[in-house]
Motif scaffolding. Structure first.
Motif, PDB file in Angstrom:
ATOM      1  N   GLN A  66       0.813  -1.220   0.000  1.00 58.58           N
ATOM      2  CA  GLN A  66       0.000   0.000   0.000  1.00 58.58           C
ATOM      3  C   GLN A  66       0.848   1.273   0.000  1.00 58.58           C
ATOM      4  N   ILE A  67       2.162   1.119  -0.031  1.00 58.02           N
ATOM      5  CA  ILE A  67       3.068   2.266  -0.019  1.00 58.02           C
ATOM      6  C   ILE A  67       3.528   2.540  -1.451  1.00 58.02           C
ATOM      7  N   PRO A  68       3.328   3.740  -1.965  1.00 55.70           N
ATOM      8  CA  PRO A  68       3.685   4.035  -3.358  1.00 55.70           C
ATOM      9  C   PRO A  68       5.166   4.369  -3.539  1.00 55.70           C
ATOM     10  N   LEU A  69       6.025   3.598  -2.892  1.00 59.67           N
ATOM     11  CA  LEU A  69       7.463   3.821  -2.938  1.00 59.67           C
ATOM     12  C   LEU A  69       8.192   2.483  -2.896  1.00 59.67           C
ATOM     13  N   ASN A  70       9.413   2.471  -3.385  1.00 59.11           N
ATOM     14  CA  ASN A  70      10.253   1.274  -3.337  1.00 59.11           C
ATOM     15  C   ASN A  70      11.053   1.278  -2.040  1.00 59.11           C
ATOM     16  N   VAL A  71      10.381   0.952  -0.941  1.00 62.31           N
ATOM     17  CA  VAL A  71      11.031   0.937   0.369  1.00 62.31           C
ATOM     18  C   VAL A  71      11.881  -0.326   0.495  1.00 62.31           C
ATOM     19  N   GLN A  72      13.159  -0.167   0.863  1.00 65.19           N
ATOM     20  CA  GLN A  72      14.063  -1.285   1.062  1.00 65.19           C
ATOM     21  C   GLN A  72      14.298  -1.479   2.555  1.00 65.19           C
ATOM     22  N   ALA A 475      -8.386   3.486   1.246  1.00 66.86           N
ATOM     23  CA  ALA A 475      -8.630   2.337   0.377  1.00 66.86           C
ATOM     24  C   ALA A 475      -9.820   2.639  -0.522  1.00 66.86           C
ATOM     25  N   LEU A 476      -9.538   3.063  -1.749  1.00 66.92           N
ATOM     26  CA  LEU A 476     -10.607   3.325  -2.695  1.00 66.92           C
ATOM     27  C   LEU A 476     -11.354   2.039  -3.028  1.00 66.92           C
ATOM     28  N   THR A 477     -10.599   0.964  -3.221  1.00 69.61           N
ATOM     29  CA  THR A 477     -11.115  -0.400  -3.329  1.00 69.61           C
ATOM     30  C   THR A 477     -10.133  -1.272  -2.576  1.00 69.61           C
ATOM     31  N   PRO A 478     -10.421  -2.557  -2.374  1.00 66.98           N
ATOM     32  CA  PRO A 478      -9.430  -3.413  -1.717  1.00 66.98           C
ATOM     33  C   PRO A 478      -8.086  -3.463  -2.443  1.00 66.98           C
ATOM     34  N   ALA A 479      -8.069  -3.140  -3.754  1.00 75.85           N
ATOM     35  CA  ALA A 479      -6.834  -3.212  -4.530  1.00 75.85           C
ATOM     36  C   ALA A 479      -6.193  -1.852  -4.767  1.00 75.85           C
ATOM     37  N   VAL A 480      -6.922  -0.766  -4.579  1.00 72.11           N
ATOM     38  CA  VAL A 480      -6.425   0.569  -4.888  1.00 72.11           C
ATOM     39  C   VAL A 480      -6.380   1.407  -3.617  1.00 72.11           C
ATOM     40  N   HIS A 481      -5.216   1.986  -3.344  1.00 67.18           N
ATOM     41  CA  HIS A 481      -5.048   2.833  -2.162  1.00 67.18           C
ATOM     42  C   HIS A 481      -4.468   4.174  -2.589  1.00 67.18           C
ATOM     43  N   LEU A 482      -5.077   5.234  -2.074  1.00 72.44           N
ATOM     44  CA  LEU A 482      -4.608   6.583  -2.319  1.00 72.44           C
ATOM     45  C   LEU A 482      -3.950   7.121  -1.060  1.00 72.44           C
ATOM     46  N   SER A 483      -2.835   7.817  -1.218  1.00 74.13           N
ATOM     47  CA  SER A 483      -2.181   8.474  -0.084  1.00 74.13           C
ATOM     48  C   SER A 483      -1.986   9.939  -0.424  1.00 74.13           C
ATOM     49  N   ALA A 484      -2.277  10.800   0.528  1.00 77.04           N
ATOM     50  CA  ALA A 484      -2.151  12.239   0.322  1.00 77.04           C
ATOM     51  C   ALA A 484      -1.807  12.894   1.645  1.00 77.04           C
ATOM     52  N   GLY A 485      -0.977  13.893   1.576  1.00 76.62           N
ATOM     53  CA  GLY A 485      -0.603  14.599   2.795  1.00 76.62           C
ATOM     54  C   GLY A 485       0.444  15.648   2.502  1.00 76.62           C
ATOM     55  N   GLY A 486       1.110  16.101   3.542  1.00 76.03           N
ATOM     56  CA  GLY A 486       2.138  17.100   3.383  1.00 76.03           C
ATOM     57  C   GLY A 486       2.648  17.575   4.723  1.00 76.03           C
ATOM     58  N   PRO A 516       3.959  19.127  -0.363  1.00 75.61           N
ATOM     59  CA  PRO A 516       2.899  18.122  -0.483  1.00 75.61           C
ATOM     60  C   PRO A 516       3.432  16.745  -0.862  1.00 75.61           C
ATOM     61  N   SER A 517       2.566  15.731  -0.709  1.00 78.65           N
ATOM     62  CA  SER A 517       2.854  14.360  -1.109  1.00 78.65           C
ATOM     63  C   SER A 517       1.557  13.726  -1.597  1.00 78.65           C
ATOM     64  N   LEU A 518       1.634  12.997  -2.711  1.00 78.46           N
ATOM     65  CA  LEU A 518       0.455  12.368  -3.289  1.00 78.46           C
ATOM     66  C   LEU A 518       0.882  11.070  -3.965  1.00 78.46           C
ATOM     67  N   GLY A 519       0.160   9.975  -3.678  1.00 76.95           N
ATOM     68  CA  GLY A 519       0.524   8.695  -4.266  1.00 76.95           C
ATOM     69  C   GLY A 519      -0.658   7.775  -4.435  1.00 76.95           C
ATOM     70  N   VAL A 520      -0.464   6.730  -5.261  1.00 74.17           N
ATOM     71  CA  VAL A 520      -1.504   5.733  -5.500  1.00 74.17           C
ATOM     72  C   VAL A 520      -0.840   4.382  -5.723  1.00 74.17           C
ATOM     73  N   THR A 521      -1.457   3.332  -5.197  1.00 73.04           N
ATOM     74  CA  THR A 521      -1.016   1.966  -5.459  1.00 73.04           C
ATOM     75  C   THR A 521      -2.193   1.159  -5.992  1.00 73.04           C
ATOM     76  N   TRP A 522      -1.898   0.230  -6.876  1.00 75.05           N
ATOM     77  CA  TRP A 522      -2.901  -0.698  -7.407  1.00 75.05           C
ATOM     78  C   TRP A 522      -2.309  -2.096  -7.370  1.00 75.05           C
ATOM     79  N   ASN A 523      -2.954  -2.970  -6.615  1.00 77.19           N
ATOM     80  CA  ASN A 523      -2.490  -4.338  -6.456  1.00 77.19           C
ATOM     81  C   ASN A 523      -3.601  -5.290  -6.890  1.00 77.19           C
ATOM     82  N   PRO A 524      -3.661  -5.619  -8.172  1.00 80.27           N
ATOM     83  CA  PRO A 524      -4.719  -6.522  -8.635  1.00 80.27           C
ATOM     84  C   PRO A 524      -4.636  -7.906  -8.024  1.00 80.27           C
TER      85      PRO A 524
END
Length: 812
Positions: A66-72, A475-486, A516-524
């Protein structure tokens, strides 16, 4: 071009590395020119990671998909492979997009470069990465530097590298944030003892112990690391202590108190002229050493207010005291009264501190006499600078997290406020010095007078940064998550003259901005996902940069202060995205993670007197764009990980700057940088390949390959110097582990298996030791040339570790 010997050894190393990669079926990833390779057990990305903290304080934790980043990430058993060394070794060998340079030749003083931005322990270096340990910012308030010894490896439970200019992590988060979490008696019960020794007289030992009851826990540890260094005059000793106590009076409340203490003495001998590369162990000038003492206290609390709300808070106090001793060659020039004006001192008179840093090899009388340097104490070829910084850093954070559903959809919201402040005392003393005409002592800067009581600089600096932030993951849907903030930052910086004689350095600056920060993830599916993210971040000038920004009055680096024009803050905008996935059984994992980062008003260090004098200036813009590719998994007894990173870091505007040692410079030492020229110190291609094979239940064998392509050097910002880019390089390393029982383990490793010579960084400067016997030449201005930082030769390490209690059971 670089010497044939460097190019030849690197090319030979590249051929061996490429053959080995080919045998493993991954030859397509080899860097063609001249890669670099290092060995260790692989870090299995995302292993054991169910949630990732995406705010400085714990509590706002989100599943990785659910994180729109490549976190290692890495865990405690990965850190154990360091055996007492800095965390930078783990990042370099296993993480995507990471490289190191070591101009000082000391493993604790590496510059960390991630996605083209730098974090360094050296004063005056730009800072583009923020570091947190248990939610407390570790960048030093005075110059945003990072002392890597302040994070004891034996106390680390988790490491996360969050990419991008995520505003939640505050100022200077341009390339990303490094988040480190400590062990506790609850997470790591039992004890461990680790002892090792090896090349260059290295002796390392650490011990730790954790225990807990129903509501309380304790974790304590200590470590000592010493080595005399592979180069002359470069010993280091680091001592660390860590204590953490936890109390959980009920299931909704937890309290933590922590203490970290470190003491380090680190020495180095600077880069070498290219012409000296056949003797990489020799020093250039000496002594050069850095001492640091840190006492850090942390308090943290968490309380759940019900089924949905929770609050977290922390407070900290960091007391640090550091001193640096730097031997320098002065700026060599012929004196011209018409152009240079009156000296303001008599060369053979009473010592005048204003003469420090300048040597007139002609045009003054009496002339310098190498046989009697004391006679012209105000005109000598060397100087020693003693700098001292005492800092009191303090702050707090308060954060609230709401996990209640919103309009029938899963939702997590966090809001928080933070204060990070520091008060520093900076003094700098100078000493005239000379280099003896003795081959055995030719680079030793011998002082001619005591350090004067009247310092070059005596200043106080205060900085305060207040941040208010918010982030929501919906969670827009179980597969789509939006993140927004700043985050809104308000920062104040003040510098005050404490000598009473330099009122021009008094000054204040104020910066504020909403990022600001804005992101989206989609996990089919759980095995595949894609994401996109946009962040903005800001870096404000440090006190050193604030007071050293006038081209007409360059400072000694590390700096003496002058009253200079203000610098603008750096603003970074980062757009990133990617795809990631795994097979259904999780045995194969992969990621493709492109990014584009643009920095406005980036701050550049301009060297005007070799590597010892310079100033800071804004450039209109810089750009970093690239992609991280990762592939890893398990097959039978084999675990493996391959990472390939491509990054192109360039200037985004044309400008002029000073680089007198650059062969393309005009008569005034000016070079012209064009849009698209590459930034120094950033290789375009990086490869690491790690593997571990379990021979039996007791024996395991590991290998790691690390490869870099070429890079330009500092001073060659226009990519036009006659030396060209440094060649890429390759080093192979191996390790072997034997575990006869749950409690006892033996290990052995070899770094740079083929003992190849390579260089990992450089700069353009002037060599005044340009005589056949490498003695100081006081009759001319020296020879402009390329200085390089040689890499370490082959080394061995042998050790044993013993675990007892819960630690032995967990390691089984």
């Amino acid at each position: 071009m670089p010497s044939r010997r460097i190019t030849g050894t690197c090319a030979a190393n590249a051929r061996r590395a490429c053959k080995l990669v080919g045998r493993l079926g991954l030859a397509a990833l080899c860097l063609a020119a001249s890669p670099r390779v290092l060995a260790d057990r692989p870090v299995k990305q995302f292993r054991e990671v169910k949630v990732i903290a995406i705010a400085p304080l714990p509590g706002f934790e989100v599943p990785p998909l659910q994180i729109p980043l490549n976190v290692q990430s890495a865990q405690a058993d990965d850190m154990a492979q360091l055996h007492g060394q800095a965390v930078t070794g783990l990042l370099e060998a296993n993480f995507q997009g990471v490289s190191l340079t070591q101009s000082q030749g000391n493993p604790w003083q590496a510059n960390l470069i991630f996605h083209g931005y730098t974090l360094s322990p050296l004063l005056g270096s730009p800072s583009g990465i923020s570091v947190y340990f248990d939610g407390v910012r570790q960048n030093e308030p005075f110059a945003e530097t990072m002392n890597w010894e302040s994070i004891p490896d034996f106390a680390v439970r988790d490491v996360e590298l969050v990419p991008g200019s995520n505003p939640l992590y505050g100022l200077n988060t341009l390339a990303g944030a490094l988040l480190v979490t400590s062990k506790s008696g609850f997470t790591d019960p039992g004890g461990t003892v680790d002892v090792s020794g090896g090349s260059w007289g290295r002796i390392q030992a650490d011990a730790s112990f954790g225990a807990h009851g129903r509501t309380g826990a304790i974790f304590v540890g200590a470590a000592n690391d010493y080595e005399r260094g592979w180069r002359e005059y470069s010993p280091s000793r680091v001592q660390q202590a860590f204590v953490r106590g936890d109390w959980r009076p009920d299931e909704n409340t937890s309290l933590m108190l922590g203490y970290t203490g470190t003491a380090g003495r680190l020495s180095g001998t600077q880069s070498l002229p290219l012409e000296w590369i056949d003797t990489p162990k020799v020093g250039f000038t000496w002594p050069d050493h850095f001492r640091n003492r840190l006492n850090a206290f942390t308090a943290q609390a968490t309380h759940e207010l019900g089924a949905d709300w929770a609050v977290q808070a922390n407070g900290y106090l960091r007391l640090s005291r550091s001193s640096s001793f730097n031997s320098n060659t002065n700026d060599f020039a012929a004196y011209d009264p018409a152009a240079d004006g009156p000296l303001g001192y008599v060369v053979d008179g009473t010592y005048d501190p204003s003469s420090v840093g300048q040597f007139w090899y002609a045009g003054v009388s009496p002339a310098y006499d190498p046989a009697n340097p004391q006679a012209t104490i105000n005109n000598v070829p060397a100087s020693n600078v003693l700098g001292q910084v005492r800092t009191r850093g303090y702050g707090f954070s308060l954060q609230a997290v709401d996990s209640a559903a919103l309009a029938g959809h899963d939702n997590q919201l966090t809001v928080g406020v933070s204060l990070d402040a520091g008060a520093s005392d900076f003094t700098q003393f100078a000493q005239p010095a000379y280099f003896p005409l003795d081959p055995a002592r030719r680079g030793e800067a011998i002082g001619l007078a005591p350090f004067v009581l009247d310092p070059l600089t005596n200043a106080g600096a205060t900085n305060r940064s207040i941040g208010v932030y918010a982030m929501d993951v919906f969670a827009l849907t179980p597969a789509v998550h939006l993140s927004a903030g700043g985050r809104y930052n308000l920062s104040r910086l003040a510098v005050t003259d404490r000598s009473g004689s330099e009122p021009d350095i008094n000054g204040r600056q104020r910066f504020h901005r909403f990022n600001p920060s804005l992101g989206v993830t989609w996990n089919p599916s759980p095995a595949f996902g894609l994401y996109a993210n946009y962040d903005e971040g800001m870096r404000t000038p440090t006190p050193i940069e604030f007071e050293c920004a006038d081209p007409a009055a360059p400072c000694a680096l590390p700096n003496d202060f002058t009253g200079d024009p203000p610098l603008k803050p750096v603003v970074v905008r980062t757009l990133s995205g990617g795809l990631r996935g795994s097979t259904a059984d999780g045995r194969l994992r992969w990621n493709v993670s492109p990014y584009l980062s643009r920095a406005s008003n980036d701050i550049l260090t301009v060297f005007t007197g070799g590597s010892s004098q310079g100033y800071f200036a804004n450039v209109q813009g810089t750009r970093r764009r690239g992609v991280d590719l990762g592939l890893g998994g398990e097959r039978g007894r084999l675990e493996w990980q391959a990472n390939l990173s491509l990054v192109r870091a360039t200037y985004d505007a044309s400008f002029e700057t000073v680089s007198g040692a650059n062969s393309s410079a005009d008569s005034e030492g000016v070079i012209r940088v064009r849009r698209g020229d590459r930034l120094p110190g950033v290789p375009e291609r990086l490869l690491n390949l790690s593997g571990e094979y379990r021979l039996t239940s007791r024996w395991s064998f590991g290998a790691n390959l690390r490869a870099y392509s070429g890079q330009f050097v500092v001073g060659d910002e226009n990519n036009a110097d006659r030396h060209g880019a440094l060649p890429g390089y390759g080093v192979v390393s191996l390790d072997l582990h034997y575990r006869p029982s749950r409690a006892l383990a033996f290990f052995a490793s070899v770094d740079n298996l083929f003992d190849r010579r390579y260089v990992n960084g450089g700069l353009l400067s002037t060599n005044v030791f340009d005589t056949p016997s490498r003695l100081i030449d006081t009759t001319g201005s020296g020879t402009p040339t390329l200085f390089v930082a040689p890499g370490a030769p082959r080394s061995f390490l042998l050790g044993v570790s013993y675990a007892f209690g819960g630690a032995a059971a967990d390691d089984d």
